[in-house]
Design a protein around this motif. Structure first.
Motif, short mmCIF file in Angstrom:
data_model
loop_
_atom_site.label_atom_id
_atom_site.label_comp_id
_atom_site.label_asym_id
_atom_site.label_seq_id
_atom_site.Cartn_x
_atom_site.Cartn_y
_atom_site.Cartn_z
N ALA A 91 44.40 38.75 42.33
CA ALA A 91 44.07 38.33 43.55
C ALA A 91 44.53 36.76 43.08
O ALA A 91 44.05 36.05 42.70
N GLU A 93 44.73 34.03 45.01
CA GLU A 93 44.08 32.77 45.27
C GLU A 93 43.05 32.42 43.92
O GLU A 93 42.71 31.31 43.62
N ARG A 135 35.01 35.13 50.09
CA ARG A 135 36.45 35.78 50.10
C ARG A 135 36.46 36.57 48.57
O ARG A 135 36.75 37.87 48.50
N PHE A 136 36.14 35.93 47.69
CA PHE A 136 36.11 36.30 46.36
C PHE A 136 35.28 37.61 46.15
O PHE A 136 35.75 38.68 45.64
N ALA A 138 34.39 39.67 48.42
CA ALA A 138 35.00 40.85 48.95
C ALA A 138 36.19 41.47 48.30
O ALA A 138 36.09 42.72 48.10
N VAL A 139 36.82 40.69 47.73
CA VAL A 139 38.06 41.25 46.97
C VAL A 139 37.69 41.86 45.67
O VAL A 139 38.11 42.86 44.94
N PHE A 140 36.59 41.13 44.97
CA PHE A 140 36.30 41.53 43.81
C PHE A 140 35.46 42.79 43.72
O PHE A 140 35.44 43.63 42.82
N GLU A 141 34.67 43.09 45.01
CA GLU A 141 34.10 44.56 45.24
C GLU A 141 34.80 45.62 44.97
O GLU A 141 34.60 46.65 44.32
N GLU A 142 36.12 45.40 45.55
CA GLU A 142 37.19 46.40 45.60
C GLU A 142 37.87 46.62 43.95
O GLU A 142 37.83 47.95 43.83
N HIS A 143 37.68 45.56 43.42
CA HIS A 143 38.23 45.65 42.06
C HIS A 143 36.91 46.35 41.06
O HIS A 143 37.21 47.13 40.33
#
Length: 269
Positions: A91, A93, A135-136, A138-143
């Protein structure tokens, strides 16, 4: 195969040079003796990392530095050489802020293990940073989903979220503050209840007043007015290898505004 439990310690250093000046290396070598050390908030660029900082506690380190000097940065020190290392989680950002190191192992018996040192953003400084934190998450959940699909995971680090009322002293006064917001707590519940991760320390230790961070204001540490925001989050298979009674928050010495958190695991090395 090693039958001796192996120790994983996590510590937000609040500056690796500062922590080193306060004796963290001697404590790691003489007292803690971890097999892996996950650290956060290096606050140092690669050019700042003298040889003694690259081998903290006698362990070899891998690092993810922030692009901004004096900011963020994480490290993962290991006694056992990984089969693979990953710096950043993809990610852009947040990878620019130096928040992720992963060591991957193929263990006897077929276990695939990812050991991660991570530093989640804080949202306490401004609403802008709080939105970045969301935002972190949200994206880290997918990771986290991807990691779990690949094998066993132990993620250690400063998550900057106290999950439940037991996890901070003054919970009533922090209901509207970053780190204990309903949305953040719900995210933690989702990771544990729906994604299937285990809060290993809490699984081993149900007791109150177990904190890993204290404000520098108002003698918070002396009065143990703290927060538990540093975690071992693990998938169930490897979480079951955590040794009850090994979990320890070390407060006898002060290397940082956080305390080291150690847990032993009967890993099949």
């Amino acid at each position: 195969m090693n039958s001796t439990p192996l120790r994983i310690t996590t510590l937000n250093l609040n500056g690796i040079r500062s922590a080193a000046s306060k004796g963290v290396d001697a404590w790691l070598r003489e007292h803690a003796r971890p097999d892996w050390l996950c650290v956060q908030e290096l606050k140092a660029l690669d050019t700042d990392m003298k040889p003694e900082l690259r081998t903290l506690g006698g362990l070899q380190g891998a690092f993810h530095h922030a692009e901004k000097a004096g900011y963020s940065g994480v490290g993962l020190y290991f006694r056992h050489e990984p089969d693979a290392l990953r710096i950043g989680f993809g990610a852009s950002e947040f990878d620019a802020e130096g928040r992720y190191v992963e060591a991957r192992y193929r263990l006897p018996g077929g276990m695939q293990l990812a050991l991660v040192s991570a530093y989640f953003p804080s949202g306490s400084s401004s609403e802008e940073r709080q939105q970045a934190k969301f935002r972190f998450l949200a994206v880290f959940e997918e990771h986290l989903k991807e990691l779990k699909a690949q094998g066993e995971v132990i993620l250690c680090g400063d998550v900057n979220i106290a999950h439940k009322e037991i996890d901070l002293k003054n919970w009533k006064g922090n209901l509207k503050n970053s780190g204990f917001l309903p949305e953040e707590r719900a995210w933690m519940s989702h990771v544990l209840d729906d994604l299937g991760y285990v809060d290993v320390f809490r699984a081993l230790n149900p007791n109150p007043d177990q904190y890993t961070w204290w404000s520098n204001r108002g003698q918070a540490r002396a009065k143990n007015v703290g927060w538990r925001i540093d975690y071992h989050l693990a998938t169930p298979g490897v979480a079951a290898l955590a040794q009850r009674g090994s979990e320890a928050i070390y407060t006898a010495e002060r290397f940082s505004d956080h305390a080291p958190l150690s847990i032993d695991y009967a890993l099949p090395f």
